[in-house]
Design a protein around this motif. Structure first.
Motif, PDB file in Angstrom:
ATOM      1  N   LEU A   1       2.096 -12.537 -12.140  1.00 35.17           N
ATOM      2  CA  LEU A   1       1.676 -12.119 -13.477  1.00 35.17           C
ATOM      3  C   LEU A   1       2.235 -10.743 -13.835  1.00 35.17           C
ATOM      4  O   LEU A   1       2.415  -9.891 -12.956  1.00 35.17           O
ATOM      5  N   GLU A   2       2.474 -10.533 -15.121  1.00 39.35           N
ATOM      6  CA  GLU A   2       2.838  -9.222 -15.645  1.00 39.35           C
ATOM      7  C   GLU A   2       1.686  -8.746 -16.512  1.00 39.35           C
ATOM      8  O   GLU A   2       1.354  -9.376 -17.529  1.00 39.35           O
ATOM      9  N   LEU A   3       1.059  -7.638 -16.093  1.00 37.57           N
ATOM     10  CA  LEU A   3      -0.199  -7.203 -16.700  1.00 37.57           C
ATOM     11  C   LEU A   3      -0.184  -5.705 -16.986  1.00 37.57           C
ATOM     12  O   LEU A   3       0.584  -4.949 -16.385  1.00 37.57           O
ATOM     13  N   GLU A   4      -1.089  -5.309 -17.878  1.00 30.79           N
ATOM     14  CA  GLU A   4      -1.271  -3.888 -18.163  1.00 30.79           C
ATOM     15  C   GLU A   4      -2.313  -3.307 -17.204  1.00 30.79           C
ATOM     16  O   GLU A   4      -3.340  -3.924 -16.928  1.00 30.79           O
ATOM     17  N   LEU A   5      -2.026  -2.096 -16.736  1.00 31.96           N
ATOM     18  CA  LEU A   5      -2.901  -1.433 -15.769  1.00 31.96           C
ATOM     19  C   LEU A   5      -3.009   0.035 -16.158  1.00 31.96           C
ATOM     20  O   LEU A   5      -2.039   0.640 -16.641  1.00 31.96           O
ATOM     21  N   THR A   6      -4.173   0.617 -15.945  1.00 28.74           N
ATOM     22  CA  THR A   6      -4.386   2.037 -16.182  1.00 28.74           C
ATOM     23  C   THR A   6      -4.557   2.740 -14.846  1.00 28.74           C
ATOM     24  O   THR A   6      -5.432   2.370 -14.059  1.00 28.74           O
ATOM     25  N   THR A   7      -3.725   3.727 -14.556  1.00 33.22           N
ATOM     26  CA  THR A   7      -3.764   4.402 -13.269  1.00 33.22           C
ATOM     27  C   THR A   7      -5.011   5.276 -13.147  1.00 33.22           C
ATOM     28  O   THR A   7      -5.752   5.482 -14.120  1.00 33.22           O
ATOM     29  N   ALA A   8      -5.211   5.803 -11.943  1.00 35.53           N
ATOM     30  CA  ALA A   8      -6.356   6.682 -11.703  1.00 35.53           C
ATOM     31  C   ALA A   8      -6.276   7.959 -12.531  1.00 35.53           C
ATOM     32  O   ALA A   8      -7.296   8.627 -12.761  1.00 35.53           O
ATOM     33  N   LYS A   9      -5.078   8.287 -13.017  1.00 38.04           N
ATOM     34  CA  LYS A   9      -4.899   9.484 -13.854  1.00 38.04           C
ATOM     35  C   LYS A   9      -4.930   9.149 -15.340  1.00 38.04           C
ATOM     36  O   LYS A   9      -4.623   9.998 -16.183  1.00 38.04           O
ATOM     37  N   GLY A  10      -5.248   7.875 -15.647  1.00 40.82           N
ATOM     38  CA  GLY A  10      -5.382   7.481 -17.037  1.00 40.82           C
ATOM     39  C   GLY A  10      -4.091   7.080 -17.711  1.00 40.82           C
ATOM     40  O   GLY A  10      -4.069   6.889 -18.933  1.00 40.82           O
ATOM     41  N   THR A  11      -3.019   6.936 -16.958  1.00 39.33           N
ATOM     42  CA  THR A  11      -1.733   6.573 -17.528  1.00 39.33           C
ATOM     43  C   THR A  11      -1.617   5.066 -17.652  1.00 39.33           C
ATOM     44  O   THR A  11      -1.796   4.341 -16.661  1.00 39.33           O
ATOM     45  N   PRO A  12      -1.310   4.540 -18.847  1.00 38.12           N
ATOM     46  CA  PRO A  12      -1.120   3.085 -18.985  1.00 38.12           C
ATOM     47  C   PRO A  12       0.268   2.687 -18.472  1.00 38.12           C
ATOM     48  O   PRO A  12       1.265   3.315 -18.814  1.00 38.12           O
ATOM     49  N   ILE A  13       0.323   1.646 -17.651  1.00 38.15           N
ATOM     50  CA  ILE A  13       1.580   1.132 -17.123  1.00 38.15           C
ATOM     51  C   ILE A  13       1.553  -0.395 -17.131  1.00 38.15           C
ATOM     52  O   ILE A  13       0.498  -1.007 -17.313  1.00 38.15           O
ATOM     53  N   TRP A  14       2.717  -0.974 -16.946  1.00 40.33           N
ATOM     54  CA  TRP A  14       2.825  -2.416 -16.758  1.00 40.33           C
ATOM     55  C   TRP A  14       3.173  -2.682 -15.293  1.00 40.33           C
ATOM     56  O   TRP A  14       3.983  -1.962 -14.691  1.00 40.33           O
ATOM     57  N   VAL A  15       2.534  -3.727 -14.726  1.00 42.35           N
ATOM     58  CA  VAL A  15       2.814  -4.083 -13.339  1.00 42.35           C
ATOM     59  C   VAL A  15       3.060  -5.583 -13.223  1.00 42.35           C
ATOM     60  O   VAL A  15       2.577  -6.366 -14.043  1.00 42.35           O
TER      61      VAL A  15
END
Length: 254
Positions: free
Chosen positions: A210-224
């Protein structure tokens, strides 16, 4: 007393022939006294009369190690093995789990061997396919610096590689829990997809990519890109494992 014992022997033989599992009773000369219908079905002997037949008649390809095992059982040993490769009469490869123990008469003398087997071919093949897929995944990780993860369903423990922690922007000593890991995925479609994929993997053994949106522990939105594979043994999911890749650059470029 002896007649009662003889009656019990007849009852035991009747129980074996009607048993829903693959079970066989051999005498001291390793000739068949009785066997269940599932024994015949599992070993492709449904149309063969094997009563009083020598055990190695239907199984000429059995190794000498089997003969040694049965001789040990005839001397009082109990033997078992979880994964044994067997070549059936039609040339097919079958993996079986087996258990053998002595069969004793009225005077407690060993009169033969009781054998119980279970066909575990599907489980062995699935495990090997998963091992192969896992090897490919982890080789790819070493080459591309992709993170890996593993969830142990028996212990309820989630393990991340350092690269996976780096993608999540967590400290290198961060120990994740499954419910916490799911919360990193963006609320809504992404979290719903990974939750459903995780559930399907546990219950049905379904792999996912799957290709999904994720928010890091520092609040940065990324795609994984998250890949997951399940490992099942005897219908039970033992673990899931896979990879995690930051694909933000590619998604933004697209």
């Amino acid at each position: 007393m002896v007649s009662d014992f003889s009656k019990r022997i007849v009852d035991q033989i009747k129980s074996i022939t009607q048993a829903p599992i693959a079970i066989a009773l051999l005498d001291n000369n390793l000739k068949y006294i009785a066997h269940s219908s599932k024994w015949s079905d599992d070993f492709n002997l449904a149309y063969t009369n094997i009563k009083e037949m020598y055990h190695y008649g239907p199984f000429p390809a059995l190794s000498n190690e089997w003969k040694k095992v049965q001789q040990r059982v005839l001397k009082g040993s109990e033997e078992y093995y979880d994964e044994e490769l067997l070549i059936t009469t039609d040339g097919k490869q079958r993996w079986i789990k087996w258990n053998m123990k002595p069969w004793r008469n009225y005077h407690n003398n060993i009169s033969g061997v009781i054998m119980v087997t279970e066909d575990v071919t599907e489980a062995v093949q699935l495990k090997r396919r998963n091992q192969y897929k896992g090897d490919l995944l982890f080789k790819e990780c070493l080459r591309e610096h992709i993170g890996t993860w593993e969830y142990d369903h028996i212990r309820g423990e989630l393990h991340w590689s350092d690269a996976t922690r780096a993608i999540h922007k967590t400290p290198m000593d961060f120990i994740p829990k499954a419910d916490e890991a799911l919360k990193f995925y963006k609320s809504g479609e992404s979290r719903e997809k990974i939750t459903e994929a995780f559930f399907q993997a546990i219950t049905k053994g379904t792999s996912y990519d799957l290709e999904l949106e994720l928010t890091t522990a520092k609040g940065t939105p990324i795609w994984v890109r998250v890949v997951g594979i399940s490992e099942f043994i005897n219908g039970i999911c033992l673990r899931q494992y896979g990879t995690l890749e930051d694909i933000t650059y590619r998604i933004n470029k697209e």
